[in-house]
Scaffold this motif. Structure first.
Motif, PDB file in Angstrom:
ATOM      1  N   LYS A  78     -31.278 -32.999 -47.603  1.00 11.82           N
ATOM      2  CA  LYS A  78     -30.462 -32.970 -48.826  1.00 11.82           C
ATOM      3  C   LYS A  78     -30.770 -31.712 -49.637  1.00 11.82           C
ATOM      4  CE  LYS A  78     -29.866 -37.937 -49.482  1.00 11.82           C
ATOM      5  NZ  LYS A  78     -30.332 -39.099 -50.279  1.00 11.82           N
ATOM      6  N   ARG A  79     -32.034 -31.388 -49.781  1.00 15.40           N
ATOM      7  CA  ARG A  79     -32.422 -30.213 -50.576  1.00 15.40           C
ATOM      8  C   ARG A  79     -31.832 -28.936 -49.981  1.00 15.40           C
ATOM      9  NH1 ARG A  79     -37.766 -28.722 -53.871  1.00 15.40           N
ATOM     10  NH2 ARG A  79     -37.061 -26.659 -54.488  1.00 15.40           N
ATOM     11  N   LEU A  80     -31.766 -28.879 -48.659  1.00 16.23           N
ATOM     12  CA  LEU A  80     -31.201 -27.704 -47.989  1.00 16.23           C
ATOM     13  C   LEU A  80     -29.673 -27.726 -47.946  1.00 16.23           C
ATOM     14  CD1 LEU A  80     -33.742 -27.566 -45.051  1.00 16.23           C
ATOM     15  CD2 LEU A  80     -33.465 -25.815 -46.829  1.00 16.23           C
ATOM     16  N   GLY A  81     -29.080 -28.847 -48.339  1.00 17.01           N
ATOM     17  CA  GLY A  81     -27.625 -28.964 -48.322  1.00 17.01           C
ATOM     18  C   GLY A  81     -27.067 -29.285 -46.946  1.00 17.01           C
ATOM     19  N   PHE A  82     -27.897 -29.828 -46.074  1.00 15.62           N
ATOM     20  CA  PHE A  82     -27.469 -30.195 -44.722  1.00 15.62           C
ATOM     21  C   PHE A  82     -26.936 -31.625 -44.732  1.00 15.62           C
ATOM     22  CE2 PHE A  82     -30.808 -27.116 -42.689  1.00 15.62           C
ATOM     23  CZ  PHE A  82     -30.073 -26.025 -43.131  1.00 15.62           C
ATOM     24  N   LEU A 108     -42.527 -27.004 -45.898  1.00 21.46           N
ATOM     25  CA  LEU A 108     -41.405 -26.436 -45.144  1.00 21.46           C
ATOM     26  C   LEU A 108     -41.177 -24.975 -45.504  1.00 21.46           C
ATOM     27  CD1 LEU A 108     -38.999 -27.118 -43.163  1.00 21.46           C
ATOM     28  CD2 LEU A 108     -37.629 -27.262 -45.240  1.00 21.46           C
ATOM     29  N   SER A 109     -41.270 -24.666 -46.774  1.00 24.50           N
ATOM     30  CA  SER A 109     -40.892 -23.326 -47.218  1.00 24.50           C
ATOM     31  C   SER A 109     -41.988 -22.281 -47.044  1.00 24.50           C
ATOM     32  CB  SER A 109     -40.430 -23.365 -48.680  1.00 24.50           C
ATOM     33  OG  SER A 109     -41.478 -23.783 -49.528  1.00 24.50           O
ATOM     34  N   ASN A 116     -43.746 -21.347 -44.558  1.00 29.80           N
ATOM     35  CA  ASN A 116     -43.623 -20.551 -43.338  1.00 29.80           C
ATOM     36  C   ASN A 116     -42.226 -19.983 -43.140  1.00 29.80           C
ATOM     37  OD1 ASN A 116     -46.301 -20.987 -42.585  1.00 29.80           O
ATOM     38  ND2 ASN A 116     -45.776 -22.941 -41.652  1.00 29.80           N
ATOM     39  N   ASN A 117     -41.342 -20.243 -44.080  1.00 33.72           N
ATOM     40  CA  ASN A 117     -39.951 -19.806 -43.931  1.00 33.72           C
ATOM     41  C   ASN A 117     -39.443 -19.070 -45.164  1.00 33.72           C
ATOM     42  OD1 ASN A 117     -39.263 -21.131 -41.309  1.00 33.72           O
ATOM     43  ND2 ASN A 117     -39.913 -22.924 -42.452  1.00 33.72           N
ATOM     44  N   GLU A 118     -40.342 -18.440 -45.900  1.00 39.42           N
ATOM     45  CA  GLU A 118     -39.951 -17.762 -47.135  1.00 39.42           C
ATOM     46  C   GLU A 118     -38.878 -16.710 -46.899  1.00 39.42           C
ATOM     47  OE1 GLU A 118     -43.364 -16.257 -49.185  1.00 39.42           O
ATOM     48  OE2 GLU A 118     -44.309 -18.224 -49.269  1.00 39.42           O
ATOM     49  N   ASP A 119     -38.962 -16.029 -45.758  1.00 38.45           N
ATOM     50  CA  ASP A 119     -37.991 -14.981 -45.472  1.00 38.45           C
ATOM     51  C   ASP A 119     -36.610 -15.535 -45.129  1.00 38.45           C
ATOM     52  OD1 ASP A 119     -39.234 -16.037 -43.184  1.00 38.45           O
ATOM     53  OD2 ASP A 119     -38.681 -14.291 -41.981  1.00 38.45           O
ATOM     54  N   LEU A 120     -36.540 -16.821 -44.776  1.00 38.13           N
ATOM     55  CA  LEU A 120     -35.270 -17.435 -44.403  1.00 38.13           C
ATOM     56  C   LEU A 120     -34.625 -18.227 -45.533  1.00 38.13           C
ATOM     57  CD1 LEU A 120     -36.309 -18.785 -40.900  1.00 38.13           C
ATOM     58  CD2 LEU A 120     -34.953 -16.764 -41.395  1.00 38.13           C
ATOM     59  N   LEU A 121     -35.434 -18.686 -46.464  1.00 37.00           N
ATOM     60  CA  LEU A 121     -34.939 -19.549 -47.536  1.00 37.00           C
ATOM     61  C   LEU A 121     -34.853 -18.791 -48.843  1.00 37.00           C
ATOM     62  CD1 LEU A 121     -37.103 -22.681 -46.704  1.00 37.00           C
ATOM     63  CD2 LEU A 121     -34.678 -22.383 -46.221  1.00 37.00           C
ATOM     64  N   ASP A 122     -33.813 -19.030 -49.590  1.00 33.50           N
ATOM     65  CA  ASP A 122     -33.656 -18.443 -50.912  1.00 33.50           C
ATOM     66  C   ASP A 122     -34.423 -19.325 -51.885  1.00 33.50           C
ATOM     67  OD1 ASP A 122     -32.930 -17.317 -53.286  1.00 33.50           O
ATOM     68  OD2 ASP A 122     -30.787 -17.716 -53.077  1.00 33.50           O
ATOM     69  N   LEU A 123     -35.714 -19.004 -52.070  1.00 34.30           N
ATOM     70  CA  LEU A 123     -36.584 -19.861 -52.869  1.00 34.30           C
ATOM     71  C   LEU A 123     -36.345 -19.726 -54.367  1.00 34.30           C
ATOM     72  CD1 LEU A 123     -39.842 -19.437 -50.779  1.00 34.30           C
ATOM     73  CD2 LEU A 123     -38.145 -21.264 -50.672  1.00 34.30           C
ATOM     74  N   GLU A 124     -35.531 -18.797 -54.769  1.00 31.19           N
ATOM     75  CA  GLU A 124     -35.211 -18.651 -56.187  1.00 31.19           C
ATOM     76  C   GLU A 124     -34.099 -19.585 -56.613  1.00 31.19           C
ATOM     77  OE1 GLU A 124     -37.014 -16.721 -58.255  1.00 31.19           O
ATOM     78  OE2 GLU A 124     -38.258 -16.362 -56.514  1.00 31.19           O
ATOM     79  N   SER A 125     -33.332 -20.085 -55.660  1.00 32.83           N
ATOM     80  CA  SER A 125     -32.234 -20.991 -55.973  1.00 32.83           C
ATOM     81  C   SER A 125     -32.759 -22.357 -56.369  1.00 32.83           C
ATOM     82  CB  SER A 125     -31.290 -21.143 -54.786  1.00 32.83           C
ATOM     83  OG  SER A 125     -30.621 -19.953 -54.546  1.00 32.83           O
ATOM     84  N   ASN A 126     -32.026 -23.017 -57.198  1.00 32.33           N
ATOM     85  CA  ASN A 126     -32.388 -24.358 -57.624  1.00 32.33           C
ATOM     86  C   ASN A 126     -31.495 -25.337 -56.865  1.00 32.33           C
ATOM     87  OD1 ASN A 126     -33.387 -26.577 -58.899  1.00 32.33           O
ATOM     88  ND2 ASN A 126     -32.352 -26.198 -60.837  1.00 32.33           N
ATOM     89  N   TYR A 127     -31.990 -25.796 -55.702  1.00 24.03           N
ATOM     90  CA  TYR A 127     -31.239 -26.761 -54.924  1.00 24.03           C
ATOM     91  C   TYR A 127     -31.328 -28.091 -55.653  1.00 24.03           C
ATOM     92  CZ  TYR A 127     -31.361 -23.110 -51.451  1.00 24.03           C
ATOM     93  OH  TYR A 127     -31.223 -21.919 -50.795  1.00 24.03           O
ATOM     94  N   CYS A 128     -31.359 -29.180 -54.994  1.00 21.39           N
ATOM     95  CA  CYS A 128     -31.355 -30.518 -55.591  1.00 21.39           C
ATOM     96  C   CYS A 128     -32.420 -30.667 -56.648  1.00 21.39           C
ATOM     97  CB  CYS A 128     -31.557 -31.589 -54.531  1.00 21.39           C
ATOM     98  SG  CYS A 128     -30.229 -31.596 -53.324  1.00 21.39           S
ATOM     99  N   PHE A 134     -32.086 -26.781 -39.123  1.00 27.66           N
ATOM    100  CA  PHE A 134     -33.214 -27.597 -39.558  1.00 27.66           C
ATOM    101  C   PHE A 134     -34.337 -27.554 -38.522  1.00 27.66           C
ATOM    102  CE2 PHE A 134     -35.339 -31.709 -40.586  1.00 27.66           C
ATOM    103  CZ  PHE A 134     -35.689 -31.387 -41.899  1.00 27.66           C
ATOM    104  N   PHE A 135     -33.987 -27.631 -37.251  1.00 31.76           N
ATOM    105  CA  PHE A 135     -34.996 -27.549 -36.191  1.00 31.76           C
ATOM    106  C   PHE A 135     -35.711 -26.198 -36.230  1.00 31.76           C
ATOM    107  CE2 PHE A 135     -34.367 -30.898 -32.692  1.00 31.76           C
ATOM    108  CZ  PHE A 135     -34.069 -31.880 -33.620  1.00 31.76           C
ATOM    109  N   TYR A 136     -34.983 -25.152 -36.551  1.00 33.49           N
ATOM    110  CA  TYR A 136     -35.583 -23.824 -36.634  1.00 33.49           C
ATOM    111  C   TYR A 136     -36.637 -23.771 -37.738  1.00 33.49           C
ATOM    112  CZ  TYR A 136     -35.975 -18.762 -36.621  1.00 33.49           C
ATOM    113  OH  TYR A 136     -36.457 -17.479 -36.532  1.00 33.49           O
ATOM    114  N   LEU A 137     -36.395 -24.499 -38.818  1.00 34.67           N
ATOM    115  CA  LEU A 137     -37.314 -24.504 -39.953  1.00 34.67           C
ATOM    116  C   LEU A 137     -38.495 -25.466 -39.765  1.00 34.67           C
ATOM    117  CD1 LEU A 137     -34.671 -24.558 -42.823  1.00 34.67           C
ATOM    118  CD2 LEU A 137     -36.019 -22.587 -42.061  1.00 34.67           C
ATOM    119  N   CYS A 138     -38.320 -26.467 -38.924  1.00 36.42           N
ATOM    120  CA  CYS A 138     -39.324 -27.520 -38.752  1.00 36.42           C
ATOM    121  C   CYS A 138     -40.389 -27.145 -37.736  1.00 36.42           C
ATOM    122  CB  CYS A 138     -38.655 -28.810 -38.261  1.00 36.42           C
ATOM    123  SG  CYS A 138     -37.667 -29.620 -39.489  1.00 36.42           S
ATOM    124  N   GLU A 139     -41.471 -27.911 -37.818  1.00 36.76           N
ATOM    125  CA  GLU A 139     -42.526 -27.788 -36.816  1.00 36.76           C
ATOM    126  C   GLU A 139     -42.118 -28.556 -35.559  1.00 36.76           C
ATOM    127  OE1 GLU A 139     -46.061 -29.233 -38.695  1.00 36.76           O
ATOM    128  OE2 GLU A 139     -46.074 -27.621 -40.173  1.00 36.76           O
TER     129      GLU A 139
END
Length: 107
Positions: A42-46, A92-93, A95-107, A11-16
């Motif tokens: 919660k959305r990230l499943g953490f 959040l997403s 700047n992190n498109e390459d790290l997050l699976d934005l096609e998935s439907n999380y929460c 989470f820290f890696y993804l945050c500002e």
């Protein structure tokens, strides 16, 4: 390494930097920050790190959490909350498109 620590590091890696400082208690957390961190973890499943945030910070917002939960029945505030959540996720997403699976439907 405990799951909570792994999730916190991710989470820290993804945050500002400002968000990291808030979570490390170097800067004061607002209730809006608390709601944002709650939603994003919660959305990230953490789930373990979400519990840690609640343990560390929810005591500061007991009255506001209760009032917020009671007002959740108001559809106007609910739609505002959904709008906020969409903005938080977009921020959040972007700047992190390459790290997050934005096609998935999380929460």
């Amino acid at each position: 390494m405990q799951q909570e620590v792994i999730e916190m590091l991710a989470f820290f890696y993804l945050c500002e930097e400002r968000d990291q400082n808030i979570l490390m208690k170097k800067e004061k957390m607002t209730f809006r920050d608390f709601r944002r961190f709650d939603y994003l973890t919660k959305r990230l499943g953490f789930w373990e790190y979400n519990k840690k945030i609640w343990e560390d910070f929810s005591g500061n917002f007991k009255y506001k959490i209760t009032a917020w939960a009671e007002s959740a029945e108001d559809t106007c505030e609910l739609s505002e909350e959904i709008e906020n959540q969409e903005k938080w996720w977009e921020t959040l997403s972007k700047n992190n498109e390459d790290l997050l699976d934005l096609e998935s439907n999380y929460c």
